[in-house]
Scaffold this motif. Sequence first.
Motif, PDB file in Angstrom:
ATOM      1  N   ASN A   1      40.085  46.938  41.095  1.00  0.00           N
ATOM      2  CA  ASN A   1      38.976  46.807  42.043  1.00  0.00           C
ATOM      3  C   ASN A   1      38.099  45.608  41.686  1.00  0.00           C
ATOM      4  O   ASN A   1      37.679  44.839  42.560  1.00  0.00           O
ATOM      5  N   SER A   2      37.810  45.445  40.375  1.00  0.00           N
ATOM      6  CA  SER A   2      36.971  44.318  39.943  1.00  0.00           C
ATOM      7  C   SER A   2      37.640  42.977  40.234  1.00  0.00           C
ATOM      8  O   SER A   2      36.983  42.015  40.661  1.00  0.00           O
TER       9      SER A   2
ATOM     10  N   MET B   1      40.227  42.291  42.511  1.00  0.00           N
ATOM     11  CA  MET B   1      40.520  42.034  43.915  1.00  0.00           C
ATOM     12  C   MET B   1      39.261  41.857  44.749  1.00  0.00           C
ATOM     13  O   MET B   1      39.249  41.074  45.706  1.00  0.00           O
ATOM     14  N   HIS B   2      38.190  42.590  44.441  1.00  0.00           N
ATOM     15  CA  HIS B   2      36.992  42.549  45.290  1.00  0.00           C
ATOM     16  C   HIS B   2      35.824  41.820  44.663  1.00  0.00           C
ATOM     17  O   HIS B   2      34.783  41.667  45.310  1.00  0.00           O
ATOM     18  N   GLY B   3      35.965  41.401  43.410  1.00  0.00           N
ATOM     19  CA  GLY B   3      34.855  40.717  42.769  1.00  0.00           C
ATOM     20  C   GLY B   3      35.213  39.350  42.249  1.00  0.00           C
ATOM     21  O   GLY B   3      34.669  38.328  42.673  1.00  0.00           O
TER      22      GLY B   3
ATOM     23  N   LYS C   1      37.265  36.658  44.689  1.00  0.00           N
ATOM     24  CA  LYS C   1      36.484  36.035  45.766  1.00  0.00           C
ATOM     25  C   LYS C   1      35.393  35.104  45.234  1.00  0.00           C
ATOM     26  O   LYS C   1      34.659  34.513  46.006  1.00  0.00           O
TER      27      LYS C   1
ATOM     28  N   MET D   1      27.832  43.207  45.198  1.00  0.00           N
ATOM     29  CA  MET D   1      27.732  43.838  46.522  1.00  0.00           C
ATOM     30  C   MET D   1      26.284  43.893  46.975  1.00  0.00           C
ATOM     31  O   MET D   1      25.363  44.065  46.163  1.00  0.00           O
TER      32      MET D   1
ATOM     33  N   LYS E   1      26.312  47.696  51.353  1.00  0.00           N
ATOM     34  CA  LYS E   1      27.705  47.898  50.973  1.00  0.00           C
ATOM     35  C   LYS E   1      27.811  48.861  49.788  1.00  0.00           C
ATOM     36  O   LYS E   1      28.698  49.735  49.734  1.00  0.00           O
TER      37      LYS E   1
ATOM     38  N   ARG F   1      43.754  50.249  51.062  1.00  0.00           N
ATOM     39  CA  ARG F   1      42.487  49.817  51.648  1.00  0.00           C
ATOM     40  C   ARG F   1      41.384  49.856  50.599  1.00  0.00           C
ATOM     41  O   ARG F   1      41.495  50.522  49.574  1.00  0.00           O
ATOM     42  N   SER F   2      40.272  49.174  50.921  1.00  0.00           N
ATOM     43  CA  SER F   2      39.139  49.101  50.000  1.00  0.00           C
ATOM     44  C   SER F   2      38.581  50.499  49.762  1.00  0.00           C
ATOM     45  O   SER F   2      38.347  51.248  50.689  1.00  0.00           O
TER      46      SER F   2
END
Length: 590
Positions: free
Chosen positions: A483-484, A486-488, A491, A520, A524, A545-546
């Motif tokens: 999660n860290s 892919m989403h942090g 990006k 975030m 969010k 999915r997220s």
Amino acid sequence: MRRWLDKSLQRKLSLLLLVAVVLPLLATGVVSYRIASSLTEEKEKQSGTNTLRQMADRLEFMIRDAESMSVFIIGQKDIQLYLDNERADISLYTLNIGFLTNLVFSKPYISNITILSAHDYPTLSNTTILRSGLAQQLEQNEEKMKSGAKWWTSLYENQTSADGMKRVVSLVRPIRSTNQFRNVGVLSISLDENEMRGVLKNAGWEKQGYVLLVDGNDTILSGDSPEWLGRPLRERLPNLGDWNGGEGTFTYSEEGWGEDTVLYRSIAGTGWKLVGVIPTRTYRAQNEYVLAVTAVAIGIALLVSVIFVLLFIRRVTRPLRGLAGTLKDMNPDEPIPSFPVKSADEVGLLLHSFNKLSERIWRLKEQVQMNEAKKKEADIMALQAQINPHFLYNTLSSIHWMALMNKDGQIAEMVGALSDFLRFSLNKGEEFCAVQQEVAHAQNYAKIMSIRFQDKFESQFYIDSRLHDKPMLKLLLQPLIENSIMHGLQKKKGRGQLYVHGELHGDSMTFVVEDTGIGMEALKLDEVRRNLNAASGTSSPEPGRSGYGLRNVHQRLQLHYGSGTGLRIESEPGVGTRITFTIPMVEELP
């Protein structure tokens, strides 16, 4: 206890019926004992009240006799002549002494009669007085003397030649001349305290209790022990409160001594009171017999009830126990036997339905066996198409050695990490592992992702060495790291940092996955937290999915460690995200 009950319907029914019978019987016994105890206490109080009344009657008889005697003495002609004469007359003195002696002779409760002359003539008395506290009593009650009314002294000592030293209480009244209506002397009629004590002791009071006679100032005039005579009642009963009325009962308690029942009754015409004390242990002694009888009766009733209930339940459940035993030992490959129906009640209907159901099950079994035979060939073909995990591990190992031989270290490192990652993920289906294994798995994943996303992040692990051998639920760190990344970190522009911490806090372990990604916004972050804490009945995000990985970890934590665990997420835009969870530390694998 619960397992023992769950294994037998007979035990459940027996316990239910026994409770339904035993509790009312015990309640009846308790109520009966309390009623009997209350009646015993009331009976004891009533008996004590009657005894006090008898004592009061005897004491009042002595008092009335003394008062009547005083009136008779004052009106005696020779007494009046002796006191009203202008000079002392020796013949009248001798005559009156004999009169007083004869008067006292038949009354043992009269200690002595004393007449003091207003002219200082020799004192008239039925016996020679060597020492007396009467003079002090007269000085202390000078106001009562002036009033001309009769009154009773407090307890004092009186020593005579005939009886020696005695404690007495006296009726005092002035003597007026019948001719000139002036005071010519003082009459004192003394009651012997020993005789009054005899009235108290011989009345049949409780042996463990005692009775006291007190005057209007609550000073003890007579009682069970001479050492308390003349002392205040409140020294004997320190916690005694106010009491009113001529007769009554109340409970007296004193620390270290328990509770006593106190009864009192006033003596007419004197201001005196009789005070009787009965210890509560007297009631208990009488209640022991009632308790024993009640216990025996309840015990017999319980024994009969238990035998009846057990026989009844055994008879009712016998067909069911036979059915359960047959099913327990039955061979699945053999037909289910039928049971004879001997009753038309619910148990008989159950056996009838079971016989019909067993026939139906046997027919369905034959049909299922035919269908399974047709599927066997398709199952064999499906098994041939499955991938053997050992084949996969061997293939990855071969690729790893080929990369090393070709001196391609990065490919060798990535393939080796992937092989270890897959081997731990399958892990023979086990759910728990050592902390060291979980961390190694997470490091392998981070290594694969760092090669995949070159120059995007750098990972560092800080794990307390004391945690290495401690067991924990597996596959918790990898989804958080994913999660860290892919989403942090992915990006974020530029290179980021990934930190994984494992710390020991008392009896719990805390793990932190922290990144320096994009973070975030508040809205969010609130949405992510709501998804984590959503009700179990709501639909979960689809895999890929997220939020799916976080929620999966959160639910597994709460499922295995309780609702007090779970993920805690903190995030700040442009700074990064911090995910924390705490689990209890155990010494062995569940």
